[in-house]
Scaffold this active site. Structure first.
Site, PDB file in Angstrom:
ATOM      1  N   ASP A   1       0.847  -1.195   0.000  1.00  0.00           N
ATOM      2  CA  ASP A   1       0.000   0.000   0.000  1.00  0.00           C
ATOM      3  C   ASP A   1       0.881   1.244   0.000  1.00  0.00           C
ATOM      4  O   ASP A   1       1.820   1.331   0.798  1.00  0.00           O
ATOM      5  CB  ASP A   1      -0.848   0.053   1.286  1.00  0.00           C
ATOM      6  CG  ASP A   1      -2.096  -0.809   1.197  1.00  0.00           C
ATOM      7  OD1 ASP A   1      -2.275  -1.500   0.182  1.00  0.00           O
ATOM      8  OD2 ASP A   1      -2.887  -0.788   2.159  1.00  0.00           O
TER       9      ASP A   1
ATOM     10  N   LYS B   1      -8.289   0.677  -5.140  1.00  0.00           N
ATOM     11  CA  LYS B   1      -9.488   0.116  -4.519  1.00  0.00           C
ATOM     12  C   LYS B   1     -10.747   0.866  -4.913  1.00  0.00           C
ATOM     13  O   LYS B   1     -10.752   2.090  -5.008  1.00  0.00           O
ATOM     14  CB  LYS B   1      -9.360   0.184  -2.990  1.00  0.00           C
ATOM     15  CG  LYS B   1      -8.301  -0.718  -2.379  1.00  0.00           C
ATOM     16  CD  LYS B   1      -8.323  -0.574  -0.861  1.00  0.00           C
ATOM     17  CE  LYS B   1      -7.079  -1.154  -0.207  1.00  0.00           C
ATOM     18  NZ  LYS B   1      -7.019  -2.621  -0.254  1.00  0.00           N
TER      19      LYS B   1
ATOM     20  N   GLY C   1      -5.305  -2.837   8.777  1.00  0.00           N
ATOM     21  CA  GLY C   1      -4.946  -1.676   9.588  1.00  0.00           C
ATOM     22  C   GLY C   1      -4.707  -1.984  11.053  1.00  0.00           C
ATOM     23  O   GLY C   1      -4.574  -1.075  11.864  1.00  0.00           O
TER      24      GLY C   1
ATOM     25  N   ARG D   1      -6.660 -20.474   7.059  1.00  0.00           N
ATOM     26  CA  ARG D   1      -6.887 -21.847   7.547  1.00  0.00           C
ATOM     27  C   ARG D   1      -8.304 -22.313   7.241  1.00  0.00           C
ATOM     28  O   ARG D   1      -8.530 -23.473   6.896  1.00  0.00           O
ATOM     29  CB  ARG D   1      -6.620 -21.933   9.052  1.00  0.00           C
ATOM     30  CG  ARG D   1      -5.136 -21.942   9.399  1.00  0.00           C
ATOM     31  CD  ARG D   1      -4.923 -22.521  10.793  1.00  0.00           C
ATOM     32  NE  ARG D   1      -3.533 -22.535  11.181  1.00  0.00           N
ATOM     33  CZ  ARG D   1      -2.679 -23.530  10.883  1.00  0.00           C
ATOM     34  NH1 ARG D   1      -3.089 -24.567  10.168  1.00  0.00           N
ATOM     35  NH2 ARG D   1      -1.429 -23.472  11.285  1.00  0.00           N
TER      36      ARG D   1
ATOM     37  N   GLY E   1      -3.303  -7.231   8.130  1.00  0.00           N
ATOM     38  CA  GLY E   1      -2.621  -7.364   9.416  1.00  0.00           C
ATOM     39  C   GLY E   1      -1.189  -7.841   9.336  1.00  0.00           C
ATOM     40  O   GLY E   1      -0.548  -8.065  10.360  1.00  0.00           O
TER      41      GLY E   1
ATOM     42  N   SER F   1      -0.699  -1.229   6.058  1.00  0.00           N
ATOM     43  CA  SER F   1      -0.131  -0.230   6.956  1.00  0.00           C
ATOM     44  C   SER F   1       1.246  -0.638   7.469  1.00  0.00           C
ATOM     45  O   SER F   1       2.021   0.199   7.925  1.00  0.00           O
ATOM     46  CB  SER F   1      -1.080  -0.033   8.141  1.00  0.00           C
ATOM     47  OG  SER F   1      -2.416  -0.044   7.696  1.00  0.00           O
TER      48      SER F   1
END
Lengths: 199, 299
Positions: B28, B85, B157, B169, B218, B240
């Site tokens: 990003d 996006k 984020g 998973r 994440g 991020s």
């Protein structure tokens, strides 16, 4: 010959595993290769599709340039799309790119085939397309255009008058992706396997 | 002499670009300078944004498609593919992005959804789409609508990998279940997962999704990237995590290195030592109020 030969695919980034079924169908072992030690164990190299900018940076950062250059002297090499850019003698930016000087060589390369390529020659992803080449349906994905080849380079297929498959001694390049759209093994994988057998 | 036989609106051409992005890191970026840092670090593509997800969380309000000039500046700066996006269901934003010639559109839960019932009909576009999924049914619904690439939703984020791991998973488990199912059970599975039957048949035959599958949401450290790749992600999106760290340049390079060598702990260790600075702070998922959980957007 009892031991199978191994064809390696440079696996720092890009479209690697899709080559496995083609190579295995030809009776070779297939190995993704990332380190100088890996390189020694293979009889020929595929430089796969992906991002040539990324691959170049990683080859430099991981200190692999000299090892690869040395390997390429003696072994067959097939560059596909991004890979064809890495083995061309001269590389230019796309003429469709904004704000760049078109006449300057933009990135270094291994210079294995005396040819000039224009990066992203057809344009961006919206300009990617399939094409009928020598009776085969092929994919050109943000592909480079081979603008010019030396007289002793054999052009095995063309699209819109530009070469898309070239052959030069132990080296070969395609700007399209036989690994994506062909039954196993593709004629291009077969042609490369013949080079490996002969070397 | 060859001739064009197909437009880019062919699924092979769309998934083909995703095939080329495998084994890499998509970063990003919010400025052309950041895009250059990402490209120099070895990113395979960049996602051009007005704000990274952690800032979208902080800012609140409605998060929309980035201004065209932000995206164009990035497109003119780097030679690697540029993604952008649009809001879930906002096909007019997608049309603008296609008009600009971005290389991939992310119909993303990071932005505020424009339609709570319908996603974009992605078959209408020649630009390929990537969409997020928490489970197999959701992934196959998006592919049914024309998505050419899937990614985990994770919880964007947060710098917290737990949701991306859960989604990865979950999808792997459900693929195993489909592969092991008797063919007669497939229609019932299709009903229970709300998944297109024809796509489930492909999953059963091939043992994987019909399009490439990346991880997102994440990822903050080289170890996070190596974890996702070992769980079966074919590339990682880092939002991020890079430009919210103390040393983005070092972080970007380290995450690229760990992704390229994800199955070699010695090299992932090396990459982890090269960070020079701490990761983004990170958020515990239970601290996030339900309406702010982005993974629950879309269905």
């Amino acid at each position: 010959m009892s031991e199978k030969q191994t064809i390696g695919c440079l696996a720092l980034q890009g479209c690697v595993e899709r080559h496995r079924p083609h190579i295995e169908a030809l009776g070779f072992d297939f190995a993704p290769v990332k380190t100088a030690k890996d390189f020694e164990a293979v009889a020929g190299f595929i430089l796969p599709g992906g991002e040539s900018t990324t691959m170049l940076k990683l080859i430099d950062r991981f200190g692999l340039w000299d090892a690869l250059a040395e390997q390429f002297k003696a072994k067959p090499v097939w560059g596909i799309c991004a890979g064809s850019i890495l083995i061309a003698e001269k590389v230019f930016y796309s003429s469709k790119r904004v704000g760049e000087e078109q006449t300057k060589q933009v990135q270094k390369s291994f210079g294995l085939i005396p040819m000039t390529v224009e990066r992203n020659g057809y344009g961006r992803q919206v300009d990617s397309h399939t094409a009928n080449v020598n009776g085969y349906e092929v994919s050109l994905i943000r592909a480079p255009i081979i603008q010019d080849v030396a007289n002793d380079v054999e052009v095995k297929a063309s699209h819109q008058d530009d070469p898309v498959w070239v052959d030069y001694g132990q080296y070969m390049a395609t700007t399209f992706h036989p690994e994506l759209t062909f039954d196993f093994p593709s004629p291009m994988h077969s042609a490369f396997a013949d080079k490996v057998k002969a070397s | 002499m060859g001739s064009n036989t197909g437009s880019p609106n062919v699924i092979n051409i769309k998934t083909g670009l995703a095939e080329m992005l495998k084994g890499g890191v998509i970063m990003d970026v919010v400025t052309a300078e950041q895009a250059k840092v990402a490209e120099d670090a070895g990113a395979v593509a960049v996602m051009a944004l007005e704000r990274v997800p952690s800032d979208i969380r902080k800012a609140g309000g409605v998060a929309r498609m980035s201004p065209p000039e932000v995206i164009e500046e990035v497109m003119n700066t780097v030679s690697i593919p540029v993604m952008a996006k649009c809001r879930i269901g906002h096909f007019a934003e997608a049309q603008i992005l296609e008009q600009m010639g971005v290389d991939y559109i992310d119909e993303s839960e990071v932005l505020t959804p424009a339609d709570e019932e319908f996603h974009v009909n992605k078959h209408d576009f020649k630009v390929p789409f990537v969409c997020g999924a928490k489970n197999l049914g959701e992934a196959l619904r998006r592919i049914g609508e024309g998505a050419a690439l899937m990614r985990t939703k994770g919880e964007p984020g947060t710098g917290n990998i737990v949701e991306a791991v859960r989604h990865m998973r979950q999808i792997n488990n459900e693929i195993r279940k489909v592969v092991n199912a008797d063919e007669a059970e497939l229609m019932t599975i299709a009903r229970d997962m709300a998944a297109p039957y024809e796509l489930l048949k492909i999953v059963r035959a091939e043992g994987k999704l019909p399009v490439p599958n990346f991880a997102a949401g994440g990822i903050a450290t080289p170890a996070d990237a190596a974890l996702c790749m070992q769980l079966g992600a074919e590339t990682v999106f880092v939002g991020s995590g890079i430009f919210k760290s103390e040393n983005p340049e070092k972080y970007a390079k380290a995450i690229v290195k760990a992704t390229a060598h994800y199955n070699d702990p010695a090299i992932v260790l090396e990459a982890s030592k090269e960070l020079e600075g701490v990761a983004m702070r990170g958020t515990e998922i239970s601290e996030i109020e339900e309406p702010m959980k982005m993974a629950n957007r879309g269905w």
